[in-house]
Design an enzyme around this catalytic site. Structure first.
Site, PDB file in Angstrom:
ATOM      1  N   SER A 270       0.764  -1.233  -0.030  1.00  0.00           N
ATOM      2  CA  SER A 270      -0.102   0.061  -0.134  1.00  0.00           C
ATOM      3  C   SER A 270       0.811   1.101   0.096  1.00  0.00           C
ATOM      4  O   SER A 270       2.136   1.344   0.234  1.00  0.00           O
ATOM      5  CB  SER A 270      -1.013  -0.092   1.190  1.00  0.00           C
ATOM      6  OG  SER A 270      -0.331   0.320   2.369  1.00  0.00           O
ATOM      7  N   LYS A 271       0.354   2.369  -0.252  1.00  0.00           N
ATOM      8  CA  LYS A 271       0.998   3.839  -0.245  1.00  0.00           C
ATOM      9  C   LYS A 271       1.633   3.846   1.215  1.00  0.00           C
ATOM     10  O   LYS A 271       2.713   4.415   1.155  1.00  0.00           O
ATOM     11  CB  LYS A 271       0.050   4.729  -0.450  1.00  0.00           C
ATOM     12  CG  LYS A 271       0.658   6.164  -0.532  1.00  0.00           C
ATOM     13  CD  LYS A 271      -0.471   7.433  -0.964  1.00  0.00           C
ATOM     14  CE  LYS A 271       0.312   8.730  -0.576  1.00  0.00           C
ATOM     15  NZ  LYS A 271       0.743   8.858   0.761  1.00  0.00           N
ATOM     16  N   ARG A 272       0.838   3.489   2.367  1.00  0.00           N
ATOM     17  CA  ARG A 272       1.584   3.600   3.461  1.00  0.00           C
ATOM     18  C   ARG A 272       2.890   2.870   3.817  1.00  0.00           C
ATOM     19  O   ARG A 272       3.691   3.483   4.416  1.00  0.00           O
ATOM     20  CB  ARG A 272       0.505   3.135   4.677  1.00  0.00           C
ATOM     21  CG  ARG A 272      -0.765   3.954   4.852  1.00  0.00           C
ATOM     22  CD  ARG A 272      -1.523   3.589   6.021  1.00  0.00           C
ATOM     23  NE  ARG A 272      -2.224   2.353   5.772  1.00  0.00           N
ATOM     24  CZ  ARG A 272      -3.243   2.228   5.150  1.00  0.00           C
ATOM     25  NH1 ARG A 272      -3.770   3.267   4.431  1.00  0.00           N
ATOM     26  NH2 ARG A 272      -3.778   1.138   4.739  1.00  0.00           N
TER      27      ARG A 272
END
Length: 535
Positions: A270-272
């Site tokens: 994910s982006k995180r």
């Protein structure tokens, strides 16, 4: 393969394109080109509530940067009289209602008038009893729809404008078939229990279809031969297969790609994860139009598109050989969906850098010089400003001022000497700053190692040798300086280490004679003189 291959990449413009989406686009592209087929870009924007301004253009720009040019799509209509709007679902909504009504007429779909409050009540009631509420054959007749109501009641609700949806009528026990047997190119035979499938919404009273209906209709009308998409769509396969059957259409072949996993190997990337570990998950930099938040991109972080394409190809696919470096044409030649893995592919940030380092070495130095020159100019302007201030305070001599005769050819030659140690263009300055400006300080540990008793005298003698070298080439420098060292029985380290320190400010960099040749005789002498005075 006898039938014409037509594949599509169909992202939703709800934000920036994740590298998982780029990988899906890449595999579609490779498959199409492998079989002399057509690669189509279709924008699936039926969910207008999540539409993000600029996302569609971002998708197009990202694919173009990666070299994945589509044959059909927005701005490139070329299939059976289709317009550019034909590749954007929001412009085709007039088509979908007719197909939804066709399913109702054939008994494969029905109107449902249930309110959100009613459905929420049934969900909570089932949860209280330890069950899961599924809108299907178990309870259709207990709810408000055209299967439980009379034809008059249904017509009255439609005429008075009651909110409704059109639901697909999934197989039920009456079909005497409780298991669907499906095929997937990557995963093989798949069995699905039809008794647990719900009657998905296909069309809403606001005039917009859901993804499921629009997706199937468009794939049919565009004659898509193979649907290559992410694993997250695997749960929808049964519905989509049944929709094809309900319409009486030929079903395309399906291939569901494995997930791209976090670097730990657990969970979807994910982006995180990128924010936390310091690497981008988007091909291009993205600025959120609402918040102004900026997300990093591979392009802006200094990755070459060829490197990105190469490392994405290996996320879930393997050619079955030891070869890891592939051009796009080589990937097309080698690609085979049957060599795509079922298991998730772990994302390795270090491996992406390895690929970029390799492609760095293959880049033309003149091309890299064009990328590096703005950095050089910016750095030299900063140094010049600082030098001017220091000179006004009598803190620095003119020998330390940065050079102003830098041209693109010189920068290209510098890159040729240092790029083998670089992964990104942004690494160049740290590796080459001494080609452009003299050191104003010296590494303390290096100075302790290089400076011995008598070093100043040796450097003064060396300066005299250099001043008398007329043919200031690498070969002449090597011959005369090494000859002087050997003839006088001086240890090479006693001369070469302090010489490097004087030229670079540290014991690093390419060959000393290359540095001397590049900066020239006058600059070499100045740096030696300054070092003798300063060290």
């Amino acid at each position: 393969m006898t039938k014409n291959v037509r594949v599509r990449f169909a992202p939703s413009p709800t934000g920036p394109l994740h590298i998982g989406g780029v990988r899906t686009a890449l595999f579609n592209y490779l498959f199409a080109k492998k079989h002399n087929g057509t690669f189509i870009l279709r924008i699936e924007d039926t969910d207008q509530t999540r539409y993000v301004e600029g996302a569609e253009q971002y998708i197009i720009d990202a694919l173009n940067w990666c070299g994945l040019e589509f044959d059909e799509g927005p701005q490139i209509p070329s299939f059976e009289g289709m317009t550019k709007e034909s590749y954007r679902q929001s412009e085709r909504k007039h088509l979908y209602k007719a197909y939804a009504e066709e399913l109702i007429a054939s008994g494969n779909a029905y109107y449902a008038f249930d309110t959100a409050e009613t459905l929420d009540f049934h969900r909570k009631d089932h949860e209280a009893k330890g069950k899961t509420f599924i809108y299907n054959w178990h309870n259709r007749l207990k709810l408000s729809n055209s299967l439980s109501l009379s034809a008059e009641e249904v017509r009255a609700k439609l005429d008075t404008g009651d909110d409704y949806v059109i639901r697909f009528k999934c197989r039920d026990v009456a079909c005497n078939v409780s298991t669907l047997h499906l095929k997937d190119i990557i995963r093989g035979d798949i069995k699905i229990d039809t008794n647990i499938l719900d009657d998905k919404v296909l069309f809403k009273s606001d005039g917009m279809p859901t993804y499921h209906l629009a997706n199937i209709v468009d794939d049919h009308l565009m004659k898509i031969s193979h649907v290559i998409r992410g694993e997250e769509w695997l749960p929808s396969l049964a519905l989509h297969y049944q929709l094809y059957q309900a319409f009486g259409w030929e079903t395309p072949e399906f291939a569901h790609l494995p997930l791209i996993l976090k670097p730990t190997g657990k969970g979807k990337l994910s982006k995180r994860d990128g924010d936390k570990l310091g690497f981008p998950v988007f091909p291009l930099e993205w600025t959120d139009p609402k918040t102004g938040a900026v997300s990093r991109g591979y392009k802006e972080d200094g990755y070459f598109p060829e490197a990105m394409v190469n490392f994405l190809a290996f996320l879930g696919w393997n050619p079955g050989t030891e070869q890891e470096i592939f051009s796009l044409d080589e990937l097309i030649e080698a690609f085979d969906l049957k060599k795509v893995h079922k298991a998730g592919a772990r994302f390795d940030p270090d491996k992406t850098k390895w690929f970029n380092h390799h492609y760095m070495q293959k880049q033309d130095n003149d091309v890299l010089a064009e990328l590096y020159k703005p950095i050089v100019d910016e750095k030299l302007n900063i140094i010049a400003s600082e030098t001017k201030q220091s000179q006004s305070n009598n803190e620095i001599t003119t020998s330390q001022a940065p050079r102003h005769d830098i041209d693109i050819n010189y920068i290209s030659m510098v890159i040729g000497l240092i790029k083998e140690r670089a992964t990104f263009v942004s690494d160049f300055w740290e590796l080459s700053h001494f080609f452009f400006t003299a050191p104003t300080s010296y590494d303390e540990k290096a100075a302790k190692k290089a400076l011995k008793e008598g070093t100043s005298e040796l450097m003064t003698q060396l300066k005299s040798i250099i001043l008398h070298i007329d043919d200031f080439t690498v070969e002449a420098l090597q011959k005369d300086i090494k000859g002087w060292i050997t003839e006088n029985e001086i240890g090479f380290g006693k001369v070469m280490m302090p010489l490097r320190l004087a030229l670079v400010g540290a014991l690093q960099g390419p060959d000393v004679f290359d540095i001397m040749f590049m900066i020239g005789k006058a600059e070499t002498v100045k740096r030696i003189e300054y070092a003798v005075l300063s060290l």
